[in-house]
Design a protein around this motif. Structure first.
Motif, PDB file in Angstrom:
ATOM      1  N   ILE A 272     -86.869  80.516 -22.808  1.00  0.00           N
ATOM      2  CA  ILE A 272     -85.924  81.091 -21.853  1.00  0.00           C
ATOM      3  C   ILE A 272     -85.583  80.097 -20.749  1.00  0.00           C
ATOM      4  O   ILE A 272     -84.410  79.892 -20.407  1.00  0.00           O
ATOM      5  N   LEU A 273     -86.616  79.458 -20.186  1.00  0.00           N
ATOM      6  CA  LEU A 273     -86.386  78.506 -19.107  1.00  0.00           C
ATOM      7  C   LEU A 273     -85.583  77.293 -19.591  1.00  0.00           C
ATOM      8  O   LEU A 273     -84.722  76.781 -18.871  1.00  0.00           O
ATOM      9  N   ILE A 274     -85.859  76.829 -20.803  1.00  0.00           N
ATOM     10  CA  ILE A 274     -85.102  75.701 -21.346  1.00  0.00           C
ATOM     11  C   ILE A 274     -83.652  76.101 -21.581  1.00  0.00           C
ATOM     12  O   ILE A 274     -82.722  75.343 -21.270  1.00  0.00           O
ATOM     13  N   PHE A 275     -83.450  77.297 -22.113  1.00  0.00           N
ATOM     14  CA  PHE A 275     -82.082  77.794 -22.333  1.00  0.00           C
ATOM     15  C   PHE A 275     -81.315  77.876 -21.019  1.00  0.00           C
ATOM     16  O   PHE A 275     -80.163  77.422 -20.923  1.00  0.00           O
ATOM     17  N   VAL A 276     -81.934  78.440 -19.999  1.00  0.00           N
ATOM     18  CA  VAL A 276     -81.286  78.582 -18.694  1.00  0.00           C
ATOM     19  C   VAL A 276     -80.973  77.209 -18.103  1.00  0.00           C
ATOM     20  O   VAL A 276     -79.871  76.969 -17.585  1.00  0.00           O
ATOM     21  N   ALA A 277     -81.938  76.280 -18.186  1.00  0.00           N
ATOM     22  CA  ALA A 277     -81.750  74.940 -17.629  1.00  0.00           C
ATOM     23  C   ALA A 277     -80.596  74.213 -18.312  1.00  0.00           C
ATOM     24  O   ALA A 277     -79.746  73.597 -17.648  1.00  0.00           O
ATOM     25  N   LEU A 278     -80.539  74.281 -19.638  1.00  0.00           N
ATOM     26  CA  LEU A 278     -79.474  73.593 -20.370  1.00  0.00           C
ATOM     27  C   LEU A 278     -78.126  74.287 -20.180  1.00  0.00           C
ATOM     28  O   LEU A 278     -77.078  73.631 -20.168  1.00  0.00           O
ATOM     29  N   LEU A 279     -78.151  75.610 -20.017  1.00  0.00           N
ATOM     30  CA  LEU A 279     -76.906  76.335 -19.727  1.00  0.00           C
ATOM     31  C   LEU A 279     -76.341  75.899 -18.384  1.00  0.00           C
ATOM     32  O   LEU A 279     -75.133  75.657 -18.245  1.00  0.00           O
ATOM     33  N   LEU A 280     -77.223  75.773 -17.396  1.00  0.00           N
ATOM     34  CA  LEU A 280     -76.795  75.292 -16.074  1.00  0.00           C
ATOM     35  C   LEU A 280     -76.262  73.862 -16.172  1.00  0.00           C
ATOM     36  O   LEU A 280     -75.302  73.493 -15.486  1.00  0.00           O
ATOM     37  N   ALA A 281     -76.892  73.058 -17.037  1.00  0.00           N
ATOM     38  CA  ALA A 281     -76.443  71.677 -17.229  1.00  0.00           C
ATOM     39  C   ALA A 281     -75.040  71.640 -17.830  1.00  0.00           C
ATOM     40  O   ALA A 281     -74.202  70.827 -17.426  1.00  0.00           O
ATOM     41  N   VAL A 282     -74.785  72.518 -18.789  1.00  0.00           N
ATOM     42  CA  VAL A 282     -73.454  72.584 -19.415  1.00  0.00           C
ATOM     43  C   VAL A 282     -72.412  73.022 -18.389  1.00  0.00           C
ATOM     44  O   VAL A 282     -71.303  72.476 -18.330  1.00  0.00           O
ATOM     45  N   ILE A 283     -72.787  74.016 -17.559  1.00  0.00           N
ATOM     46  CA  ILE A 283     -71.859  74.476 -16.513  1.00  0.00           C
ATOM     47  C   ILE A 283     -71.567  73.343 -15.537  1.00  0.00           C
ATOM     48  O   ILE A 283     -70.412  73.102 -15.168  1.00  0.00           O
ATOM     49  N   GLY A 284     -72.611  72.633 -15.133  1.00  0.00           N
ATOM     50  CA  GLY A 284     -72.430  71.502 -14.230  1.00  0.00           C
ATOM     51  C   GLY A 284     -71.575  70.415 -14.859  1.00  0.00           C
ATOM     52  O   GLY A 284     -70.733  69.799 -14.201  1.00  0.00           O
ATOM     53  N   MET A 285     -71.781  70.205 -16.140  1.00  0.00           N
ATOM     54  CA  MET A 285     -71.022  69.207 -16.879  1.00  0.00           C
ATOM     55  C   MET A 285     -69.540  69.577 -16.915  1.00  0.00           C
ATOM     56  O   MET A 285     -68.660  68.729 -16.721  1.00  0.00           O
ATOM     57  N   LEU A 286     -69.250  70.849 -17.143  1.00  0.00           N
ATOM     58  CA  LEU A 286     -67.869  71.303 -17.274  1.00  0.00           C
ATOM     59  C   LEU A 286     -67.120  71.331 -15.946  1.00  0.00           C
ATOM     60  O   LEU A 286     -65.885  71.439 -15.938  1.00  0.00           O
ATOM     61  N   LEU A 287     -67.828  71.236 -14.834  1.00  0.00           N
ATOM     62  CA  LEU A 287     -67.158  71.217 -13.535  1.00  0.00           C
ATOM     63  C   LEU A 287     -66.220  70.023 -13.409  1.00  0.00           C
ATOM     64  O   LEU A 287     -65.287  70.035 -12.612  1.00  0.00           O
ATOM     65  N   GLY A 288     -66.490  68.986 -14.200  1.00  0.00           N
ATOM     66  CA  GLY A 288     -65.633  67.806 -14.170  1.00  0.00           C
ATOM     67  C   GLY A 288     -64.208  68.082 -14.605  1.00  0.00           C
ATOM     68  O   GLY A 288     -63.289  67.317 -14.288  1.00  0.00           O
ATOM     69  N   ILE A 289     -64.009  69.175 -15.323  1.00  0.00           N
ATOM     70  CA  ILE A 289     -62.664  69.537 -15.781  1.00  0.00           C
ATOM     71  C   ILE A 289     -61.740  69.777 -14.591  1.00  0.00           C
ATOM     72  O   ILE A 289     -60.527  69.507 -14.646  1.00  0.00           O
ATOM     73  N   PHE A 290     -62.309  70.276 -13.491  1.00  0.00           N
ATOM     74  CA  PHE A 290     -61.493  70.586 -12.317  1.00  0.00           C
ATOM     75  C   PHE A 290     -61.049  69.331 -11.570  1.00  0.00           C
ATOM     76  O   PHE A 290     -60.209  69.396 -10.683  1.00  0.00           O
ATOM     77  N   ALA A 291     -61.647  68.191 -11.903  1.00  0.00           N
ATOM     78  CA  ALA A 291     -61.239  66.923 -11.292  1.00  0.00           C
ATOM     79  C   ALA A 291     -60.235  66.238 -12.208  1.00  0.00           C
ATOM     80  O   ALA A 291     -60.513  65.236 -12.857  1.00  0.00           O
TER      81      ALA A 291
END
Length: 258
Positions: free
Chosen positions: A199-218
């Motif tokens: 669960i913790l690994i899933f949550v951590a990697l999900l947050l990483a993907v969200i953080g990664m996708l923030l670049g789309i707004f730039a």
């Protein structure tokens, strides 16, 4: 190191989401510029390779017609087989670069110099064989499962399949380059380690993907520089779950050939 990894598999380990975020951001801040440059080089290299192969096999005389035919043939047996082969080989070929992105974070954490060569050093390292074979296996497995989903008209599940395999094998590359595991042990032990804190690994990697996708707004191209954040999180997970010996072979990457 083998004993340490086996003990983690047997007894488990602890992860803290807040600590993982802090550590991953800390190393990402030190690596995002050089990682972004590496991403640009990879995109150019990828475009040249695939553009050349496309020209050799199909030509550019009627690009639109050719692309339409390719999309139509993707659901055929020949098309699926071609996709499986290309995806598998691509996965294996670019795996050492993925290892380089992860290792850039290790260098950053230890305040060592990071050059563009870091992202390609694993092609000439003693770890290359196991890195290549491990991702060849994972790429083949993913491609076969995705092809099967296409045949039964469930291709929309392909992203779920890729995500599950990605989660189960999140430790694979770090185990090879830091834990000195061969490709077989790295894959097996990665699955075992994942189930200690799924669960913790899933949550951590999900947050990483969200953080990664923030670049789309730039202006969209920002994702080139935010995409490597995923590997910063992978490194943070391994560091917190397994850790490192006081001095390992990989720490001497800048002093002698890997």
């Amino acid at each position: 190191m083998n004993n340490k990894i086996d003990l983690k598999i047997q007894n488990g380990y602890t992860l803290e989401t807040g600590s993982l975020i802090d550590e991953s951001i800390a190393t990402f801040k030190k690596t995002f510029l050089i990682s972004g440059v590496a991403m640009i080089l990879l995109i150019l290299l990828f475009a040249i390779i695939y553009g050349t192969l496309f020209a050799v096999f199909y030509g550019f005389s009627d690009f639109t017609s050719t692309m339409t035919q390719l999309q139509t043939s993707q659901s055929s047996t020949t098309g699926l087989l071609t996709t499986v082969i290309v995806t598998t080989l691509t996965s294996g070929f670019f795996a050492p670069v993925t290892a380089g992105f992860i290792h850039a974070n290790h260098l950053a954490k230890n305040n060592q110099e990071i050059g563009i060569n870091v992202f390609f050093d694993f092609y000439k390292s003693k770890f290359f064989k196991d890195i290549f074979i491990s991702f060849l296996i994972l790429g083949l497995t993913t491609s076969i499962l995705n092809a099967a989903l296409v045949l039964i008209n469930l291709e929309f599940l392909s992203y779920i399949v890729q995500s599950i395999i990605g989660l189960l094998t999140v430790f694979t590359l770090p185990l090879i380059i830091y834990g000195n595991q061969n490709f077989e042990n790295a894959i097996i032990k990665s699955v075992q380690l994942f189930f200690k804190q799924p669960i913790l690994i899933f949550v951590a990697l999900l947050l990483a993907v969200i953080g990664m996708l923030l670049g789309i707004f730039a202006l969209c191209i920002g994702i080139i520089f935010t995409f490597p954040y995923y590997y910063s999180m992978v490194y943070a997970i391994y560091n917190q779950a397994i850790g490192f010996e006081e001095k390992s072979v990989i720490d001497e990457i800048g002093q002698e050939e890997i």
